[in-house]
Design a protein around this motif. Structure first.
Motif, PDB file in Angstrom:
ATOM      1  N   ASN A  63      35.383  42.800  22.705  1.00  0.00           N
ATOM      2  CA  ASN A  63      34.624  43.567  23.692  1.00  0.00           C
ATOM      3  C   ASN A  63      33.692  42.616  24.447  1.00  0.00           C
ATOM      4  O   ASN A  63      32.503  42.523  24.143  1.00  0.00           O
ATOM      5  CB  ASN A  63      33.833  44.688  23.009  1.00  0.00           C
ATOM      6  N   ILE A  64      34.287  41.897  25.392  1.00  0.00           N
ATOM      7  CA  ILE A  64      33.499  40.912  26.151  1.00  0.00           C
ATOM      8  C   ILE A  64      32.583  41.670  27.106  1.00  0.00           C
ATOM      9  O   ILE A  64      33.001  42.625  27.761  1.00  0.00           O
ATOM     10  CB  ILE A  64      34.442  39.964  26.931  1.00  0.00           C
ATOM     11  N   LEU A  65      31.332  41.234  27.161  1.00  0.00           N
ATOM     12  CA  LEU A  65      30.387  41.891  28.063  1.00  0.00           C
ATOM     13  C   LEU A  65      30.644  41.432  29.497  1.00  0.00           C
ATOM     14  O   LEU A  65      31.520  40.617  29.753  1.00  0.00           O
ATOM     15  CB  LEU A  65      28.949  41.586  27.637  1.00  0.00           C
ATOM     16  N   GLN A  66      29.809  41.949  30.395  1.00  0.00           N
ATOM     17  CA  GLN A  66      30.017  41.673  31.815  1.00  0.00           C
ATOM     18  C   GLN A  66      29.196  40.456  32.246  1.00  0.00           C
ATOM     19  O   GLN A  66      28.016  40.379  31.889  1.00  0.00           O
ATOM     20  CB  GLN A  66      29.542  42.897  32.586  1.00  0.00           C
ATOM     21  N   PRO A  67      29.785  39.547  33.010  1.00  0.00           N
ATOM     22  CA  PRO A  67      28.935  38.489  33.578  1.00  0.00           C
ATOM     23  C   PRO A  67      28.023  39.108  34.630  1.00  0.00           C
ATOM     24  O   PRO A  67      28.235  40.251  35.029  1.00  0.00           O
ATOM     25  CB  PRO A  67      29.944  37.539  34.243  1.00  0.00           C
ATOM     26  N   GLY A  68      27.025  38.373  35.041  1.00  0.00           N
ATOM     27  CA  GLY A  68      26.097  38.968  36.007  1.00  0.00           C
ATOM     28  C   GLY A  68      25.361  37.909  36.786  1.00  0.00           C
ATOM     29  O   GLY A  68      25.777  36.738  36.828  1.00  0.00           O
ATOM     30  N   ILE A  69      24.237  38.319  37.363  1.00  0.00           N
ATOM     31  CA  ILE A  69      23.454  37.386  38.189  1.00  0.00           C
ATOM     32  C   ILE A  69      22.300  36.790  37.380  1.00  0.00           C
ATOM     33  O   ILE A  69      21.406  36.179  37.925  1.00  0.00           O
ATOM     34  CB  ILE A  69      22.936  38.083  39.464  1.00  0.00           C
ATOM     35  N   ALA A 101      24.867  42.100  47.694  1.00  0.00           N
ATOM     36  CA  ALA A 101      24.603  43.168  46.723  1.00  0.00           C
ATOM     37  C   ALA A 101      24.269  42.512  45.387  1.00  0.00           C
ATOM     38  O   ALA A 101      25.155  42.086  44.655  1.00  0.00           O
ATOM     39  CB  ALA A 101      25.821  44.072  46.607  1.00  0.00           C
ATOM     40  N   LEU A 102      22.972  42.394  45.086  1.00  0.00           N
ATOM     41  CA  LEU A 102      22.564  41.712  43.847  1.00  0.00           C
ATOM     42  C   LEU A 102      22.547  42.682  42.672  1.00  0.00           C
ATOM     43  O   LEU A 102      22.994  42.362  41.574  1.00  0.00           O
ATOM     44  CB  LEU A 102      21.176  41.088  44.035  1.00  0.00           C
ATOM     45  N   ARG A 145      29.663  40.654  56.795  1.00  0.00           N
ATOM     46  CA  ARG A 145      30.026  40.016  55.532  1.00  0.00           C
ATOM     47  C   ARG A 145      29.225  40.674  54.399  1.00  0.00           C
ATOM     48  O   ARG A 145      27.998  40.727  54.453  1.00  0.00           O
ATOM     49  CB  ARG A 145      29.650  38.547  55.631  1.00  0.00           C
ATOM     50  N   ILE A 146      29.913  41.169  53.385  1.00  0.00           N
ATOM     51  CA  ILE A 146      29.210  41.775  52.241  1.00  0.00           C
ATOM     52  C   ILE A 146      29.616  41.010  50.981  1.00  0.00           C
ATOM     53  O   ILE A 146      30.789  40.962  50.634  1.00  0.00           O
ATOM     54  CB  ILE A 146      29.551  43.268  52.100  1.00  0.00           C
ATOM     55  N   LEU A 147      28.631  40.390  50.339  1.00  0.00           N
ATOM     56  CA  LEU A 147      28.936  39.648  49.103  1.00  0.00           C
ATOM     57  C   LEU A 147      28.580  40.517  47.908  1.00  0.00           C
ATOM     58  O   LEU A 147      27.454  41.008  47.800  1.00  0.00           O
ATOM     59  CB  LEU A 147      28.089  38.373  49.017  1.00  0.00           C
ATOM     60  N   ARG A 148      29.560  40.698  47.011  1.00  0.00           N
ATOM     61  CA  ARG A 148      29.291  41.468  45.786  1.00  0.00           C
ATOM     62  C   ARG A 148      29.692  40.595  44.610  1.00  0.00           C
ATOM     63  O   ARG A 148      30.590  39.778  44.714  1.00  0.00           O
ATOM     64  CB  ARG A 148      30.104  42.763  45.798  1.00  0.00           C
ATOM     65  N   PHE A 149      29.011  40.806  43.501  1.00  0.00           N
ATOM     66  CA  PHE A 149      29.270  39.944  42.350  1.00  0.00           C
ATOM     67  C   PHE A 149      29.802  40.759  41.178  1.00  0.00           C
ATOM     68  O   PHE A 149      29.192  41.745  40.758  1.00  0.00           O
ATOM     69  CB  PHE A 149      27.992  39.214  41.928  1.00  0.00           C
ATOM     70  N   TYR A 150      30.917  40.326  40.648  1.00  0.00           N
ATOM     71  CA  TYR A 150      31.459  40.870  39.394  1.00  0.00           C
ATOM     72  C   TYR A 150      31.623  42.378  39.387  1.00  0.00           C
ATOM     73  O   TYR A 150      30.998  43.088  38.608  1.00  0.00           O
ATOM     74  CB  TYR A 150      30.590  40.425  38.209  1.00  0.00           C
ATOM     75  N   GLN A 151      32.468  42.855  40.292  1.00  0.00           N
ATOM     76  CA  GLN A 151      32.802  44.280  40.292  1.00  0.00           C
ATOM     77  C   GLN A 151      33.996  44.498  39.377  1.00  0.00           C
ATOM     78  O   GLN A 151      34.951  43.737  39.425  1.00  0.00           O
ATOM     79  CB  GLN A 151      33.209  44.721  41.704  1.00  0.00           C
ATOM     80  N   TYR A 152      33.934  45.541  38.562  1.00  0.00           N
ATOM     81  CA  TYR A 152      35.129  45.889  37.801  1.00  0.00           C
ATOM     82  C   TYR A 152      36.202  46.340  38.780  1.00  0.00           C
ATOM     83  O   TYR A 152      35.876  46.978  39.791  1.00  0.00           O
ATOM     84  CB  TYR A 152      34.827  47.029  36.818  1.00  0.00           C
ATOM     85  N   PRO A 153      37.476  46.017  38.516  1.00  0.00           N
ATOM     86  CA  PRO A 153      38.514  46.454  39.435  1.00  0.00           C
ATOM     87  C   PRO A 153      38.414  47.973  39.611  1.00  0.00           C
ATOM     88  O   PRO A 153      38.236  48.707  38.638  1.00  0.00           O
ATOM     89  CB  PRO A 153      39.820  46.088  38.716  1.00  0.00           C
ATOM     90  N   GLY A 154      38.474  48.415  40.834  1.00  0.00           N
ATOM     91  CA  GLY A 154      38.397  49.855  41.090  1.00  0.00           C
ATOM     92  C   GLY A 154      36.973  50.346  41.275  1.00  0.00           C
ATOM     93  O   GLY A 154      36.777  51.478  41.676  1.00  0.00           O
ATOM     94  N   GLY A 155      35.966  49.489  40.986  1.00  0.00           N
ATOM     95  CA  GLY A 155      34.566  49.926  41.164  1.00  0.00           C
ATOM     96  C   GLY A 155      34.250  50.065  42.644  1.00  0.00           C
ATOM     97  O   GLY A 155      34.877  49.427  43.475  1.00  0.00           O
TER      98      GLY A 155
END
Ligand SMILES: NC(=O)c1ccc[n+]([C@@H]2O[C@H](COP(=O)([O-])OP(=O)(O)OC[C@H]3O[C@@H](n4cnc5c(N)ncnc54)[C@H](O)[C@@H]3O)[C@@H](O)[C@H]2O)c1
Length: 406
Positions: A248-254, A369-370, A395-405
Motif C-alpha cells: 500500500n504505497i502512499l501518494q507522493p506530494g509537494i 495547482a499545489l 497552462r495548468i500544472l498539476r502534481f500527482y493526480q490519480y488516474p481519473g482524478g
C-alpha cells in the motif's frame, strides 16, 4: 464517573477542543492560556479556527456553563498540559520550555490525589526525566501523592470533532493507578478504545505513528523521482504496485507539512540518533521536495519572460484550513524569492479567499495547482474553459493526480 474539576493548560488546536468535550461531559473545566485574546475567546464562546462541528458543541448550554477561560491556573482534581512543543530550529530537538513553564504554573495549586496528564507530544522519557522532577518540587511524590500520565493526542485539524471522540487513544501511566485515573477522565467523552500502557511506550508510540507516515511518504516521493527519470507516470505505477495484496504505497506530494509530521520524527532521532538513520533520511527527502517542485515550475515556464503565476491551495494538505509548515507556502516563497509574480488563492485558508479562479486567471501564464481541495477540483472542472480563455498562456500544472482524478 463523578464529575471533576479539570484545568487544561494551553487552549490551542488541541487544548480547546479537549476542554470543550470535557465540559460537554459535565466536568467543571478551566481553560488556562497565557494569551489574553485566547482566554477572552473562550469566555465569549468564539472558536478561533474553522471547525463547524466543534463550534456547534461550543455553543451548547452545558458547555458554555461548564467551561471558563483564565490566564492563571487554580486548584483542581486533574491538570492537563496541552502546550506547544516546537522544534529548536538548529539542533532539531524538542523545545520543552512551554511544558516546563506550564508545569511550574500549576505547582502552587497541586494537592495530594491530583492527576497530571501530558497531552503535548514529547520525546520518550520526558514524563520521568522532566515532568516528574518538576512536579516533585511541590513536595508531593509522583506515584504516591500525585498521579501522572502521558495521553498523546491524535486529532487531525479539520476533522477534530470526529477524531477527538472516535479515535482510539493511548493512556500511558507512570503506574497503574495513574493510568486508571486517566482512563476515567477520557472515558467520559471518548467513544474509541482506550489502550492502557506505560508512559514511555505511549511517548514512543505517538512519535512512531507520524514517523511511519513520514517515512512512507518519503518512499513514495523517492519512487516518484525515479519514475520521472524513466519517463513513467508514477501514479499509474503506484496503482499497479498496489494491486499486490500486501502493498500500500502512499501518494507522493509537494512535501510534508502540518504541525506533527515534519516535527515528530526528530523527537525519535533526539533520543537515539544511532538507530534513526532511515528516519533522518526520510526527513531530508521530504524537506527537499518543495525545492524540487519549485524547480519543476521554473522549468515549465522557462520560455515565458516574467511569467504571472496563480498558485491554487496554500494549506499543508487538501481539505484543511491548516497552513502550519505548509510546503505550498514554501514553494510560493521560493518562486517569489526568484522574482516570479505569484498570486496565491485558497478558499479554505484565512486571508487567501479571493477568487474565483477564472478572474484570478486573467492574463496569467500558468495556474499551479499545489493543494487540490475538493472545492478547487470542482471549480477547475466547472470553469476550465473560462479559466483557460482568460489566461495569457493556458497552462495548468498539476502534481500527482490519480488516474481519473478531476
Ligand atoms: N495541532 C495538532 O494537530 C496536534 C495533534 C496532535 C498533537 N499535537 C501536540 O499538542 C501540543 C499542542 O499543540 P497545539 O497545536 O494545540 O498548539 P497551539 O499552539 O495551537 O496551542 C498551544 C496553546 O498553549 C498556550 N500556552 C503556551 N504556553 C503556555 C503556558 N505556560 N500556560 C498556558 N498556556 C500556554 C499558547 O498560548 C497556545 O494558545 C503540541 O505538543 C503538539 O505537538 C498537536
Amino acid at each position: 464517573m463523578a464529575n471533576k474539576k479539570i484545568v487544561v493548560i494551553g487552549t490551542g488546536y488541541v487544548g480547546l477542543p479537549l476542554a470543550i468535550m470535557l465540559a460537554r461531559a459535565g466536568h467543571q473545566v478551566i481553560g488556562v492560556d497565557i494569551e489574553e485574546n485566547v482566554v477572552n475567546a473562550i469566555n465569549e464562546g468564539v472558536l478561533p479556527f474553522a471547525e463547524e462541528d466543534v463550534r456547534k458543541v461550543f455553543q451548547e448550554t452545558d458547555v458554555r456553563k461548564n467551561l471558563r477561560g483564565q490566564r492563571v491556573p487554580c486548584e483542581a482534581d486533574v491538570f492537563i498540559i496541552s502546550v506547544p512543543t516546537p522544534l529548536e530550529d538548529k539542533k532539531r530537538i524538542a523545545d520543552l520550555s512551554y511544558v516546563v513553564e506550564g508545569l511550574k504554573s500549576i505547582i502552587p495549586f497541586l494537592r495530594r490525589g491530583n492527576l497530571v496528564i501530558i497531552e503535548s507530544t514529547v520525546p520518550p522519557l520526558t514524563c520521568r526525566q522532566v515532568v516528574a522532577p518538576i512536579i516533585e518540587q511541590s513536595g508531593l511524590k509522583v506515584g504516591q501523592d500525585i498521579f501522572l500520565c502521558h495521553c498523546p493526542e491524535r486529532i487531525l485539524p479539520g476533522d477534530t470533532f470526529k477524531e477527538i471522540v472516535y479515535n482510539d487513544r493511548l493512556i500511558g501511566g507512570v503506574d497503574p493507578r495513574s493510568a486508571d485515573m486517566a482512563r476515567e477522565v477520557y472515558s467520559s467523552f471518548v467513544e474509541g478504545k482506550l489502550y492502557i500502557t506505560d508512559d514511555i511506550s505511549a511517548e514512543l508510540a505517538k512519535l512512531m505513528e507520524n514517523t511511519y507516515r513520514d517515512v512512507n511518504i518519503a518512499l513514495a516521493n523517492e519512487f516518484a523521482a525515479v519514475a520521472d527519470g524513466l519517463g513513467v507516470d508514477i501514479m499509474h505505477a503506484i496503482g499497479l504496485a498496489n494491486k499486490h495484496p500486501r502493498v500500500n504505497i502512499l501518494q507522493p506530494g509537494i512535501g510534508t507539512g502540518g504541525h506533527c509530521i515534519p516535527k515528530d520524527p526528530w523527537l525519535i532521532k533526539q533520543v537515539d540518533p544511532v538507530n534513526s538513520r532511515l528516519i533522518y533520511t526520510a526527513r531530508l527527502i521530504n524537506d527537499e521536495i518543495p525545492f524540487k517542485i519549485a524547480a519543476k515550475i521554473r522549468h515549465a515556464l522557462r520560455e515565458i519572460p516574467s511569467p504571472r503565476i496563480v498558485a491554487l491551495g496554500v494549506t499543508y494538505k487538501p481539505d484543511t484550513y491548516d497552513m502550519r509548515n505548509s510546503p505550498a507556502l514554501k514553494i510560493i516563497d521560493l518562486l517569489v524569492q526568484d522574482g516570479y509574480q505569484v498570486q496565491p488563492y485558497d478558499p479554505l485558508a484565512r486571508n487567501y479567499r479571493w477568487g474565483p479562479i477564472k478572474e484570478l486567471a486573467r492574463d496569467a501564464d500558468c495556474l499551479v495547482a499545489l493543494v487540490e481541495h475538493r472545492v478547487i477540483k470542482e471549480e477547475l472542472a466547472r470553469d476550465e474553459a473560462a479559466i483557460k480563455k482568460a489566461m495569457r498562456h493556458p497552462r495548468i500544472l498539476r502534481f500527482y493526480q490519480y488516474p481519473g482524478g478531476a
